[in-house]
Design a protein around this motif. Structure first.
Motif, PDB file in Angstrom:
ATOM      1  N   ASN A 124      18.442  18.512  42.837  1.00 44.01           N
ATOM      2  CA  ASN A 124      18.675  17.074  42.801  1.00 44.01           C
ATOM      3  C   ASN A 124      19.308  16.693  41.462  1.00 44.01           C
ATOM      4  OD1 ASN A 124      18.520  14.329  43.102  1.00 44.01           O
ATOM      5  ND2 ASN A 124      16.284  14.197  42.864  1.00 44.01           N
TER       6      ASN A 124
ATOM      7  N   PHE B 155      16.846  18.201  38.765  1.00 45.56           N
ATOM      8  CA  PHE B 155      15.534  18.751  39.086  1.00 45.56           C
ATOM      9  C   PHE B 155      15.727  19.554  40.361  1.00 45.56           C
ATOM     10  CE2 PHE B 155      14.341  14.872  36.716  1.00 45.56           C
ATOM     11  CZ  PHE B 155      13.611  15.476  35.706  1.00 45.56           C
TER      12      PHE B 155
ATOM     13  N   GLU C  70      12.549  15.958  28.267  1.00 45.82           N
ATOM     14  CA  GLU C  70      13.253  16.758  29.274  1.00 45.82           C
ATOM     15  C   GLU C  70      14.374  17.498  28.570  1.00 45.82           C
ATOM     16  OE1 GLU C  70      12.200  17.001  32.256  1.00 45.82           O
ATOM     17  OE2 GLU C  70      11.114  15.121  32.635  1.00 45.82           O
TER      18      GLU C  70
ATOM     19  N   VAL D 166      20.136  14.363  38.924  1.00 48.30           N
ATOM     20  CA  VAL D 166      19.606  13.031  38.625  1.00 48.30           C
ATOM     21  C   VAL D 166      20.488  12.295  37.622  1.00 48.30           C
ATOM     22  CG1 VAL D 166      17.622  11.878  37.582  1.00 48.30           C
ATOM     23  CG2 VAL D 166      17.260  13.741  39.190  1.00 48.30           C
TER      24      VAL D 166
ATOM     25  N   PRO E 299      18.515   0.335  40.059  1.00 48.78           N
ATOM     26  CA  PRO E 299      17.471   0.521  41.060  1.00 48.78           C
ATOM     27  C   PRO E 299      16.566   1.701  40.737  1.00 48.78           C
ATOM     28  CG  PRO E 299      19.664   0.935  41.998  1.00 48.78           C
ATOM     29  CD  PRO E 299      19.868   0.500  40.586  1.00 48.78           C
ATOM     30  N   SER E 300      15.416   1.681  41.335  1.00 50.73           N
ATOM     31  CA  SER E 300      14.454   2.763  41.176  1.00 50.73           C
ATOM     32  C   SER E 300      15.097   4.078  41.620  1.00 50.73           C
ATOM     33  CB  SER E 300      13.249   2.407  42.041  1.00 50.73           C
ATOM     34  OG  SER E 300      12.274   3.349  41.870  1.00 50.73           O
ATOM     35  N   GLY E 301      14.883   5.123  40.841  1.00 50.60           N
ATOM     36  CA  GLY E 301      15.433   6.427  41.200  1.00 50.60           C
ATOM     37  C   GLY E 301      16.840   6.669  40.670  1.00 50.60           C
ATOM     38  N   SER E 302      17.375   5.721  39.883  1.00 54.67           N
ATOM     39  CA  SER E 302      18.765   5.895  39.427  1.00 54.67           C
ATOM     40  C   SER E 302      18.867   6.806  38.202  1.00 54.67           C
ATOM     41  CB  SER E 302      19.431   4.540  39.166  1.00 54.67           C
ATOM     42  OG  SER E 302      18.673   3.766  38.285  1.00 54.67           O
ATOM     43  N   GLY E 303      17.740   7.169  37.611  1.00 52.84           N
ATOM     44  CA  GLY E 303      17.781   8.131  36.503  1.00 52.84           C
ATOM     45  C   GLY E 303      17.486   7.526  35.136  1.00 52.84           C
ATOM     46  N   LYS E 304      17.060   6.289  35.092  1.00 57.72           N
ATOM     47  CA  LYS E 304      16.862   5.599  33.807  1.00 57.72           C
ATOM     48  C   LYS E 304      15.765   6.277  32.979  1.00 57.72           C
ATOM     49  CE  LYS E 304      15.797   1.695  35.853  1.00 57.72           C
ATOM     50  NZ  LYS E 304      15.739   2.178  37.254  1.00 57.72           N
ATOM     51  N   THR E 305      14.619   6.504  33.613  1.00 57.44           N
ATOM     52  CA  THR E 305      13.504   7.136  32.886  1.00 57.44           C
ATOM     53  C   THR E 305      13.882   8.544  32.446  1.00 57.44           C
ATOM     54  OG1 THR E 305      11.842   5.866  34.064  1.00 57.44           O
ATOM     55  CG2 THR E 305      11.113   7.960  33.148  1.00 57.44           C
ATOM     56  N   THR E 306      14.523   9.265  33.330  1.00 57.93           N
ATOM     57  CA  THR E 306      14.920  10.640  32.991  1.00 57.93           C
ATOM     58  C   THR E 306      15.844  10.627  31.774  1.00 57.93           C
ATOM     59  OG1 THR E 306      14.728  11.274  35.309  1.00 57.93           O
ATOM     60  CG2 THR E 306      16.018  12.727  33.891  1.00 57.93           C
TER      61      THR E 306
HETATM   62  P1  ADP Z   1      14.383   5.523  37.460  1.00 63.00           P
HETATM   63  O1  ADP Z   1      13.752   5.508  36.126  1.00 63.00           O
HETATM   64  O2  ADP Z   1      15.748   4.925  37.479  1.00 63.00           O
HETATM   65  O3  ADP Z   1      13.495   4.938  38.533  1.00 63.00           O
HETATM   66  P2  ADP Z   1      13.880   8.367  37.397  1.00 63.00           P
HETATM   67  O4  ADP Z   1      14.589   8.910  36.234  1.00 63.00           O
HETATM   68  O5  ADP Z   1      12.409   8.112  37.287  1.00 63.00           O
HETATM   69  O6  ADP Z   1      14.620   7.035  37.886  1.00 63.00           O
HETATM   70  O7  ADP Z   1      14.077   9.334  38.650  1.00 63.00           O
HETATM   71  C1  ADP Z   1      15.343   9.756  39.074  1.00 63.00           C
HETATM   72  C2  ADP Z   1      15.165  10.831  40.130  1.00 63.00           C
HETATM   73  O8  ADP Z   1      14.652  12.005  39.520  1.00 63.00           O
HETATM   74  C3  ADP Z   1      14.202  10.484  41.252  1.00 63.00           C
HETATM   75  O9  ADP Z   1      14.756  10.964  42.448  1.00 63.00           O
HETATM   76  C4  ADP Z   1      12.959  11.231  40.875  1.00 63.00           C
HETATM   77  O10 ADP Z   1      12.222  11.562  42.010  1.00 63.00           O
HETATM   78  C5  ADP Z   1      13.520  12.463  40.200  1.00 63.00           C
HETATM   79  N1  ADP Z   1      12.596  13.040  39.195  1.00 63.00           N
HETATM   80  C6  ADP Z   1      12.209  12.459  38.042  1.00 63.00           C
HETATM   81  N2  ADP Z   1      11.397  13.264  37.344  1.00 63.00           N
HETATM   82  C7  ADP Z   1      11.247  14.396  38.081  1.00 63.00           C
HETATM   83  C8  ADP Z   1      10.530  15.628  37.909  1.00 63.00           C
HETATM   84  N3  ADP Z   1       9.797  15.842  36.822  1.00 63.00           N
HETATM   85  N4  ADP Z   1      10.629  16.549  38.885  1.00 63.00           N
HETATM   86  C9  ADP Z   1      11.391  16.349  39.980  1.00 63.00           C
HETATM   87  N5  ADP Z   1      12.088  15.220  40.212  1.00 63.00           N
HETATM   88  C10 ADP Z   1      12.032  14.256  39.286  1.00 63.00           C
END
Ligand code: ADP
Length: 266
Positions: A30, A27, A67, A32, A51-58
């Protein structure tokens, strides 16, 4: 797509349902996802931890084409997601084709995202009727059966606001199942729930696993991961740090990052 292109794009039908290779996603500046590999066999349950922010949801969103990936490839059931692979080059599929691919994958989010102005059964019927063009009568019968399956057969006519968070999430699961997906993705399905409602949702997911549904579950529920997952994958800072049987990864982690994460949870 020409037949030749289809042959190139398709992989032989195997036990493997999801095959992700070197997936990258940024992103802005960054990065991810820094080259994620993941294989999921049919009927397998994979839990993604980290951990939170590791990219799991992405990563889940990339599998489901919510995405667009920057690099790497993802196949689901032998089909390359989002792209047509011709002459060694990738061509982005049209939105309609992507929507068709996405229809085969069910996704359940942290927040239940039900339509507030529709009853439980109408929420479950919506996509089969609107997207698949299924008849209303047939769809209602199937939706009733799905609501029975998630233990809400007697709440069909309730509106989301009349249901608890756990019940809403179970309707959301029934709604995803209504499209008869090949794969279910769960993104922290219990993290928005009050603690006393977590169990009923995990029980439904566990039953689905027992029935052989292939699923990838992002969760912080370690006992669920230990009991239900065939494989747990620990991610940190956009990479897979380690993956394996729950007993190995959770009971005897090899990497310091995994150890630190697991210790913090206790
Ligand atoms: P997790 O699910 O492990 O908590 P995420 O996949 O939600 O991690 O997020 C990973 C990183 O990507 C974070 O730093 C988050 O801020 C960033 N991020 C996620 N979605 C977006 C987006 N749409 N735009 C910019 N940054 C994003």
């Amino acid at each position: 797509m020409t037949a030749a292109a289809a042959a190139e794009t398709a992989q032989p039908r195997t036990e493997r349902l999801v095959h992700a290779v070197n997936v990258t996603k940024s992103f802005h500046h960054n990065e991810v996802l820094k080259g994620i590999d993941l294989d999921v066999d049919r009927g397998q349950v994979v839990c993604l931890l980290g951990p939170s922010g590791s990219g799991k949801t992405t990563f889940l969103r990339c599998i489901n084409q919510l995405e667009t990936i920057d690099g790497g490839r993802i196949w689901v059931d032998g089909r390359l997601m989002g792209y047509d692979d011709r002459d060694g080059r990738l061509y982005r599929l049209k939105n309609k084709q992507i929507a068709a691919q996405r229809r085969e994958i069910g996704m359940v989010f942290q927040r239940f995202n039900l339509f507030p102005h529709m009853t439980a059964i109408e929420n479950v019927m919506e996509a089969p009727v609107q997207v698949k063009g299924e008849g209303k009568k047939e769809s209602r019968v199937r939706a009733q059966a799905l609501l029975d399956r998630v233990g809400l057969g007697d709440r069909c006519t309730a509106y989301p606001a009349q249901l608890s968070g756990g019940q809403q999430q179970r309707v959301a699961i029934a709604r995803a199942l209504a499209m008869q997906p090949k794969l279910m993705l769960f993104d922290e399905p219990t993290s928005a729930l009050d603690p006393e409602l977590v169990g009923e949702v995990l029980a439904v997911i566990r039953e689905l696993a027992d029935e052989g549904m292939t699923m990838i579950v992002v969760t912080h529920e370690m006992s669920f991961a230990r009991d239900v997952a065939d494989t747990v994958v620990f991610m940190d800072a956009g990479v897979v740090v380690e993956a394996g049987r729950p007993r190995e990864v959770l009971g005897n982690p090899q990497h310091q990052r995994t150890k630190t994460f697991l210790t913090r949870l206790h």
